[in-house]
Design an enzyme around this catalytic site. Structure first.
Site: not given
Lengths: 234, 234
Positions: A51, A86-88, A200
Site C-alpha cells: 500500500r 489494515c487501516n491504510t 495502524c
C-alpha cells in the site's frame, strides 16, 4: 453450540497484525469450548502489493485486484461478512465493498462512531499511524461529519514511527524498541489532543507498550469487538 | 519478494491453537517486510465436530465430512499444501490426505522423525497431550517404526491435564493456572522418560510455562518449522 456468522478476514497487511486481530476476536468472545468461538476464514496474504508503494512512493501496482479476488474467494468459501485489519488499505474500501454482496466492516466509520459515543466532547484526536494516513486523509471523511479533527505527529517523529511499523512487519515486533510510539504519543499529548488513536494494525500489535494519561483507542480492538458483535446478529 | 508456496491451515481445533501456530510460522520465517512472509489460508473453524465426543465419548458425529470440505475449499482457494494444528484430529489423517491432491503435512511423522534425528538414543518419550491420544494410540505407528515408546501420565494427572486443555479452548489460556502441565511433566520425568513431547496444540499455547531439565519437543513448533521449510521448496 452457539450459532454465529463467519467472518472473512482480508489479512497479511502485515501478517502479525492479522494474528493480533484474531487474538482480540478470540479474547472478546464469550466461550466455554471451541464451538462457542467464531469461525474466521482468514487469507493471511503478505503478498498483497504494498500500500505504501502504491499510495506514497507511487512506484508499485494497485493492491485492488488482489484484494478484490481475496474478498470474493472468502465469500465463496462461506464468509457472511468481511473485515480487513489494515487501516491504510481502507483507502480502497469503497471499491472492495462494492465487489462483494456481503457486509464489509469499515474501520474508519467504526472508530469515529466509537469516539463520538464514548467521548462526545473530543474534538482533536491524535493519530499514531502509518505516514500514508495523513497523505491519503483516510480518517478525515468519517471524522469531519462528527466534527472531529485528526492531528498527526510532526515529520521527524512520524519517520521514527514508520521505522517501527516496518520492524513489526519484518519480525512481528519482538526485537524492536517502542520509544517511537511513546515519543509520538507524548508529543501529541503536548499538542493538546483530547485522545489518542492507534490507527495502524502493526502498532496495535505492540499497543500494550504505550503509557498515556489520555484516553486511547485502538482501531484493531474496535474492529475485533465489532466482529464479535456482528457475528452474533441474526 | 521471495516466492513461496501457500499453506492451507485446517484450524479452529481450538482457535487459540491455530493462532499460536500462525505466530510460530511468522516468527520462524526470515523476513524484512510483509512480502517475505508465507501466505496462510486459514479456516479457523471452531465448529468442527468435537474430536473428543466422536472418539472418546462416542456421542458425537465424525468430524471427517466437515474437515474434508475445509481441506478441499482451501485447495480451491489456492493452498499448495495443507497442515492441521490439532494432534487428535490426525486420527483422521489418512482419510483427509486422500481427499485432496496436494501434500498434507503429517504431524506424527514429522515429530517422530525429528526426535529420531536429534536424539537417536531416546527410547521413551513422555507425552503431554489430550486423554484421547493414549486411547487412539495416535503416535504409536510413527514411534513404533523408530523403536520409540510413548509414555503417558497416570490417570489422575491426565484428568487435570485435560481440564487445562478445556480451559485453554474456552478462554485462550489467559486465566488458567499451569500446575497440571508441570505436575505431569515432573511425574513423567520421575518415570524415567528420555524426553518430553507436547502433543496437544492447546498445551503448545502455554508451553513457555513448562520448566524441565529434560529435552522437550513441541509438535506445534515442529509443524510450524516444517511449514516454513516446505513453503520455500520449488
Amino acid at each position: 453450540m452457539s450459532r454465529s456468522k463467519a467472518v472473512g478476514v482480508l489479512g497479511g497487511m502485515g501478517p502479525a497484525a492479522t494474528v493480533d486481530l484474531m487474538q482480540r476476536v478470540i479474547a472478546a468472545t464469550p466461550a466455554s469450548d471451541d464451538c462457542d468461538h467464531i469461525r474466521m476464514l482468514v487469507d493471511n496474504n503478505p503478498k498483497v502489493p504494498s500500500r505504501i508503494k502504491a499510495l506514497i512512493e507511487k512506484t508499485g501496482p494497485s493492491p485492488v485486484p488482489v484484494l478484490t479476488a481475496m474478498a470474493q474467494q472468502l465469500v465463496a468459501q462461506g464468509a457472511d461478512f468481511l473485515a480487513m485489519p489494515c487501516n491504510t488499505a481502507h483507502h480502497f474500501y469503497a471499491e472492495l465493498a462494492s465487489a462483494v454482496d456481503v457486509p464489509f466492516l469499515n474501520i474508519t466509520e467504526l472508530v469515529a462512531k466509537r469516539i463520538a459515543i464514548s467521548q462526545p466532547a473530543a474534538r482533536r484526536v491524535g493519530l499514531l499511524a502509518s505516514s500514508a494516513l495523513s497523505q491519503i486523509r483516510l480518517y478525515e471523511p468519517s471524522f469531519d461529519t462528527r466534527n472531529i479533527e485528526a492531528v498527526y505527529p510532526e515529520a521527524s517523529q512520524q519517520t521514527e514511527l514508520m521505522a517501527l511499523i516496518q520492524a513489526i512487519k519484518a519480525n512481528g515486533g519482538e526485537r524492536c524498541g517502542y520509544a517511537a510510539l511513546q515519543n509520538s504519543a507524548e508529543a501529541l499529548e503536548a499538542a493538546g489532543v483530547d485522545c489518542l488513536l492507534i490507527a495502524c494494525t502493526e502498532l496495535s500489535v505492540v499497543s500494550e507498550q504505550l503509557r498515556s494519561a489520555l484516553p486511547f483507542y485502538d482501531a484493531a480492538d474496535i474492529l475485533a469487538q465489532e466482529i464479535v458483535t456482528y457475528a452474533a446478529t441474526d
